[in-house]
Scaffold this active site. Structure first.
Site, PDB file in Angstrom:
ATOM      1  N   LYS A   1      52.635  42.169  40.077  1.00  0.00           N
ATOM      2  CA  LYS A   1      51.564  41.595  39.254  1.00  0.00           C
ATOM      3  C   LYS A   1      52.213  40.689  38.219  1.00  0.00           C
ATOM      4  CE  LYS A   1      47.528  42.803  36.459  1.00  0.00           C
ATOM      5  NZ  LYS A   1      46.736  43.913  35.887  1.00  0.00           N
TER       6      LYS A   1
ATOM      7  N   LYS B   1      49.782  39.650  43.184  1.00  0.00           N
ATOM      8  CA  LYS B   1      48.708  39.071  42.384  1.00  0.00           C
ATOM      9  C   LYS B   1      49.287  38.199  41.283  1.00  0.00           C
ATOM     10  CE  LYS B   1      44.943  40.719  39.383  1.00  0.00           C
ATOM     11  NZ  LYS B   1      44.324  41.903  38.759  1.00  0.00           N
TER      12      LYS B   1
END
Length: 335
Positions: free
Chosen positions: A201, A256
Site C-alpha cells: 500500500k 494499491k
C-alpha cells in the site's frame, strides 16, 4: 531495386473482430470484479459522494440492496467501508472493535439477505481515529506505534470475522500483523476466514476522495502516512513486503493504487505463484469520471481499457468503483 515485403503481416491478426477475439492475450470478466461500498448509520438515506461522481454512501438496508444487485450481475464479492459518526471516533479507535459497530451490523445484514456473496472487510483504524491515522499514535502525536496498533487490529479482525465476513483485509501496513491476525483467527476457530493483505500500500495522493468520504483527512484535510505506507519511488521493497506477508500466512495480496503501479503488479505476478489483487482507487476512478463528465473521454471504453491493463499486468482480481457498470456492459456484450 526490388523490395521484398515481409511475408508475416501482423495486421492479418487484427483484421476482424472474430480473429482479434481468438488471439486476445488478456480477458476481463465479471469474475475479476470486486465492488467497494460505503455505508453510514443514517436510516433509509442514500447520499452522493462529491469526490466520487455517481458513487453513493448507503444506509445498511441500501447497501444490502446493492449487494443483491451485484450478486445478480455475477459479481462475487463486495468490500465494505464504514463512514463512522465523528462522535464515535477517538484517539485510540475503541469503536473499531465494538462487536455491534456499523460495519459488523452491515456484515450481518448482508449475510442474512445475500448469503452467497463474499464480504471483504478492512482491518485498519483510520475510519475510527480522530487524527485519521491507521494506528495508535506515539506520545509525540506524530508517529504510529506499530505493536500497540497490532493489538487493536487483532481485536478488530476478530469481531469482523465473528460478524460473518469471509475475508479480513489488513490495510494498515504495520509490520508483523498478518501472522498475528492469522494466529488469532485460528485460535478462535475461524480458520476458514481468509486474509487479504494490503502488503503493498503506497503512500499515495490518489486516495484523497476515499479519505474525504470516511473522514480520515484530519483537520488539515491532509495527513502524512509516509512513516508506514510505502514510498512511491520503491519497487524492490514491494517484493520484500509481499514475501514477508505470504510467509506470515496471507491468502491473497493487494497492491494499491493500481494504475500508477502496474510495473509492481507485473513483477509480483511473475515472481509469486499467488493471487495478486489490485485496487483501482478513488482518485483513479474520479479522474476518469471527471474527464468523462467534461466530454473528454468515453467512460465505458476507458474504464474497460484501464482494467484490461490491470489484467495484462497479472492481477487476479480488481477492486473498482466501476464494478457495477463494467458488469452490466460485459453482460450486454454476451447477450
Amino acid at each position: 531495386m526490388t523490395f521484398n515485403f515481409p511475408s508475416t503481416r501482423l495486421r492479418r491478426r487484427r483484421s476482424s473482430v472474430w480473429v482479434r477475439n481468438l488471439t486476445s492475450e488478456s480477458i476481463l470478466s465479471i469474475n475479476d470484479l470486486i465492488l467497494p461500498l460505503f455505508v453510514h448509520d443514517r436510516r433509509e438515506t442514500t447520499e452522493p459522494i462529491p469526490g466520487l461522481p455517481d458513487i453513493k454512501c448507503y444506509s445498511i438496508d441500501g447497501l444490502v440492496s446493492i449487494a443483491q444487485e451485484a450478486e445478480n450481475l455475477g459479481i462475487n464479492a463486495i468490500a465494505v467501508f464504514p463512514v463512522v459518526d465523528s462522535k464515535l471516533k477517538s484517539e485510540n479507535a475503541e469503536e473499531a472493535y465494538n462487536p455491534n459497530n456499523l460495519i459488523c451490523r452491515t456484515i450481518r445484514a448482508v449475510k442474512s439477505k445475500v448469503p452467497n456473496i463474499g464480504i471483504i472487510a478492512d482491518v485498519a483504524l483510520d475510519p475510527y481515529t480522530t487524527h485519521g491515522h491507521d494506528g495508535i499514535l506515539k506520545s509525540n502525536q506524530i508517529d504510529v506505534e506499530n505493536d500497540e496498533t497490532i493489538s487493536v487490529l487483532l481485536k478488530q479482525a476478530l469481531i469482523l470475522a465473528k460478524a460473518g465476513c469471509n475475508m479480513v483485509a489488513p490495510s494498515d501496513m504495520m509490520d508483523g500483523r498478518i501472522g498475528k491476525i492469522r494466529r488469532t483467527l485460528d485460535d478462535n476457530d475461524l480458520q476458514d476466514v481468509s486474509i487479504l493483505s494490503y502488503a503493498v500500500k503506497y503512500c499515495s495522493s490518489f486516495y484523497a476522495p476515499f479519505r474525504q468520504v470516511v473522514g480520515s483527512c484530519a483537520s488539515s484535510n491532509s495527513i502524512d502516512k509516509s512513516g508506514y505506507q510505502m514510498d512511491c519511488r520503491n519497487a524492490r521493497e514491494a517484493i520484500c513486503e509481499i514475501n514477508m506477508d505470504i510467509n506470515e500466512g496471507a491468502d491473497f495480496i493487494m497492491i494499491k493504487p493500481g494504475m500508477p503501479y502496474l510495473d509492481v503488479i507485473k513483477t509480483a505476478s511473475n515472481k509469486f505463484n499467488f493471487p495478486i489483487f489490485a485496487y483501482q482507487v478513488s482518485g483513479e476512478y474520479a479522474m476518469i469520471k471527471a474527464a468523462t463528465n467534461n466530454g473528454w473521454l468515453d467512460y465505458d471504453k476507458v474504464i474497460y481499457e484501464s482494467l484490461i491493463g490491470f489484467k495484462r499486468a497479472g492481477a487476479s482480481a480488481i477492486f473498482t468503483y466501476a464494478a457495477l457498470d463494467v458488469a452490466k456492459n460485459l453482460m450486454a456484450q454476451r447477450s
